[in-house]
Design an enzyme around this catalytic site. Structure first.
Site, mmCIF file in Angstrom:
data_model
loop_
_atom_site.group_PDB
_atom_site.id
_atom_site.type_symbol
_atom_site.label_atom_id
_atom_site.label_comp_id
_atom_site.label_asym_id
_atom_site.label_seq_id
_atom_site.Cartn_x
_atom_site.Cartn_y
_atom_site.Cartn_z
ATOM 1 N N THR A 123 0.807 -1.213 0.000
ATOM 2 C CA THR A 123 0.000 0.000 0.000
ATOM 3 C C THR A 123 0.846 1.272 0.000
ATOM 4 O O THR A 123 1.960 1.283 0.565
ATOM 5 C CB THR A 123 -0.912 0.005 1.249
ATOM 6 N N TYR A 147 -1.477 -0.020 10.313
ATOM 7 C CA TYR A 147 -1.829 -0.674 9.048
ATOM 8 C C TYR A 147 -0.644 -0.609 8.080
ATOM 9 O O TYR A 147 -0.203 -1.627 7.545
ATOM 10 C CB TYR A 147 -3.075 -0.013 8.438
#
Ligand code: UDP
Length: 329
Positions: A123, A147
């Site tokens: 990501t 995350y």
């Protein structure tokens, strides 16, 4: 190729599954625990092509090991993960246990069973808050939430595993802002609690929300709202196939997956209003914690080194496909 897809019932996993079924060149096994994935997506995809499905939780090592022992996988495309930034700040261990520990376990099994290729969903959140909004693959990675860190740690594990095992290759894809649905509206984003801008806008257009918020109008950008690189889910999906093919004759590598240009929150909202003809209510809200002003992919590496040819690089097309899907569900 004999391919294992983890999280194949999820938003991105199901679109990659669809693209693989359409090219009809591989034997595919999907595993998912339906935490955020959709059984409906898998049922819909049965009309596209044949694949095997096994309900399995990544934390269930014994079950995973059985699956590896009874299939001879050539490649793994690993999507199964938790994806909510805010939740990761409240409950970081949930993210490290699934996104990092379970991924390490999966990589370990891949090496043990001689799987040669591992495609990993990473990501842009691994870059954190870049000084310059356009990032390339070797820009500094300083994630600002668990995350992003959980994904960055998995990247590192893959690099170390590949360095120690000459037959094991990885392709790491760092996603930017993925949006939209399949052009035939067969599958799309099903997750009801999604917080992403285009999803929220289409939920507001269709009356599932009374209004929506703009998180901050005081950024140092052309109109004061944040700028992001929105990529159509079908172009994101085709990037996985391109990287899978790339690994046939190349070494492990890392690729940003975006278009290389961005739109502001206001531009997205105005486009959504224009396309739908609905002048929905928009409320000014404070900045959201951890939002960088600008985040755009330098995706020249993916374009130059692989066969990837994006076909949906158009904000209207992206929003229209998201809206068609939202009207259907
Ligand atoms: N955003 C917004 N309202 C919303 C959802 C998002 O203003 O209801 C903004 C958000 O602050 C960010 C941009 O839209 O600047 C993209 O956010 P999103 O959650 O879609 O993706 P992110 O870039 O955070 O991964």
């Amino acid at each position: 190729m004999n391919i294992l897809i983890t999280g194949g019932a999820g938003y991105i996993g199901s679109h990659v599954l669809k693209a693989l079924l359409e090219r009809a060149a591989d034997k595919i096994t999907v595993i998912d625990n339906f935490y955020s994935g959709s059984q409906d997506a898998l049922v819909a995809l049965e009309s596209v092509g044949k694949f095997d499905f096994i309900k399995c939780d990544l934390a269930d090592t014994a079950h995973l090991k059985e699956i590896f022992a009874s299939h001879k996988f050539d490649a793994i495309i690993h999507f199964a993960a938790y994806i909510e930034v805010f939740e990761s700040m409240q409950n970081p261990l949930k993210y490290y246990l699934n996104n990092t520990a379970n991924t390490a376990n999966l990589i370990n099994l891949a090496v043990e069973f001689g799987v040669e290729k591992f495609i990993f969903s990473s990501t842009a959140a691994t870059y954190g808050e870049p000084k310059d909004g356009v990032v390339c693959e070797n820009s500094p990675q300083n994630p600002i939430n668990p995350y992003g860190t959980s994904k960055l740690m998995s990247e590192q594990i893959l690099k170390d595993a590949a360095a120690a095992n000459s037959k094991f290759k990885y392709g790491i894809l760092r996603y930017f802002n993925v949006a939209g649905a399949s052009s035939d509206s067969l599958i799309g984003q099903n997750y009801p609690n999604a917080t992403h801008l285009i999803k929220v806008a289409t939920q507001t257009i269709t009356g599932k929300r009374a209004n929506m918020s703009i998180f901050g109008r005081d950024y140092d950008t052309k109109d004061g709202t944040c700028i992001r690189d929105y990529i159509h889910i079908e172009d994101l999906a085709s990037a996985h196939l391109a990287v899978l093919d790339y690994l046939n004759s190349n070494d492990s590598d890392i690729f940003n997956v975006g278009y290389g240009h961005g739109f502001s929150v206001l531009e997205v909202i105005n486009t959504a209003k224009k396309i739908s003809g609905v002048d929905f209510e928009v409320i000014d809200a404070p900045r959201r914690l951890g939002d960088p002003a600008v985040l755009i992919a330098d995706s020249s590496k993916l374009r130059n080194l692989t066969s990837w040819k994006p076909k949906k690089d158009n904000l209207k097309t992206i929003i229209a496909s998201a809206l068609a899907w939202e009207k259907k569900i």
